[in-house]
Write a protein that holds these residues in place. Structure first.
Motif, short mmCIF file in Angstrom:
data_model
loop_
_atom_site.label_atom_id
_atom_site.label_comp_id
_atom_site.label_asym_id
_atom_site.label_seq_id
_atom_site.Cartn_x
_atom_site.Cartn_y
_atom_site.Cartn_z
N ALA A 14 -9.31 -3.03 -3.01
CA ALA A 14 -8.83 -2.52 -1.73
C ALA A 14 -9.27 -1.07 -1.55
O ALA A 14 -9.22 -0.27 -2.49
CB ALA A 14 -7.31 -2.62 -1.66
N HIS A 67 -13.31 -0.09 11.21
CA HIS A 67 -13.53 -0.34 9.78
C HIS A 67 -14.86 -1.02 9.52
O HIS A 67 -15.48 -0.79 8.49
CB HIS A 67 -12.41 -1.23 9.23
CG HIS A 67 -11.06 -0.59 9.28
ND1 HIS A 67 -10.63 0.33 8.34
CD2 HIS A 67 -10.06 -0.72 10.16
CE1 HIS A 67 -9.40 0.72 8.65
NE2 HIS A 67 -9.03 0.11 9.75
N SER A 85 -13.17 0.47 4.00
CA SER A 85 -11.70 0.45 3.90
C SER A 85 -11.17 -0.99 3.86
O SER A 85 -10.24 -1.34 4.58
CB SER A 85 -11.08 1.20 5.07
OG SER A 85 -11.54 2.54 5.12
N GLU A 87 -9.32 -4.38 2.96
CA GLU A 87 -7.96 -4.70 2.58
C GLU A 87 -7.90 -6.16 2.13
O GLU A 87 -8.78 -6.95 2.48
CB GLU A 87 -7.03 -4.49 3.78
CG GLU A 87 -7.06 -3.07 4.34
CD GLU A 87 -6.27 -2.95 5.62
OE1 GLU A 87 -5.80 -3.99 6.14
OE2 GLU A 87 -6.11 -1.80 6.10
N GLU A 89 -6.33 -8.49 3.27
CA GLU A 89 -6.34 -9.35 4.44
C GLU A 89 -7.76 -9.65 4.94
O GLU A 89 -7.96 -10.55 5.76
CB GLU A 89 -5.54 -8.72 5.57
CG GLU A 89 -4.03 -8.61 5.31
CD GLU A 89 -3.69 -7.55 4.28
OE1 GLU A 89 -2.62 -7.69 3.63
OE2 GLU A 89 -4.46 -6.59 4.11
N SER A 124 -6.01 -6.36 -4.51
CA SER A 124 -5.05 -5.27 -4.25
C SER A 124 -4.84 -4.41 -5.48
O SER A 124 -5.28 -4.73 -6.56
CB SER A 124 -3.73 -5.87 -3.78
OG SER A 124 -3.23 -6.75 -4.75
#
Length: 124
Positions: A14, A67, A85, A87, A89, A124
């Protein structure tokens, strides 16, 4: 026959970045628009970004604005997706798409051509 081949996927932490590439080959295109979609596990495929032939018009899903950046090199018949960046998700299979009619077919989810996809996994 048109072929779209994606590359650049992988595993990233992440906050990290990846750049996806999609090279088009096969019969000559007529100024195709190109773009990206993604499909996360258990979810439907969703639009990510599109770019017209000249590169002067770009579209992004709200979830990736700021992003992700789409670009293209027409000399190489290649479209790129710079993803920053990242994530968890954003974890999904990312698909390249192309259409030589209009970028609107990509934005609306009905492009003429699809790639096979490349996996992006964000830990993560």
């Amino acid at each position: 026959q048109v072929q779209l081949v994606e590359s650049g996927g992988g595993l990233v932490q992440a906050g990290g970045s990846l750049r996806l590439s999609c090279a088009a080959s096969g019969r000559p295109f007529s100024r195709p628009a190109m773009g990206w979609f993604r499909q996360a596990p258990g979810k439907e495929r969703e639009f990510v970004s599109a770019i017209n032939w000249s590169g002067g018009v770009t579209y992004y899903a709200d979830s990736v604005k700021g992003h992700f950046t789409i670009s293209r090199d027409n000399a190489k018949n290649t479209v790129y997706l710079q993803m920053n960046s990242l994530e968890p998700e954003d974890t999904a299979v990312y698909y390249c798409a192309a259409d030589d009619r209009s970028y609107t077919y990509i934005v609306t989810g009905t492009p003429a051509y699809w790639g096979q996809g490349t996996q992006v996994t964000v830990s993560s």
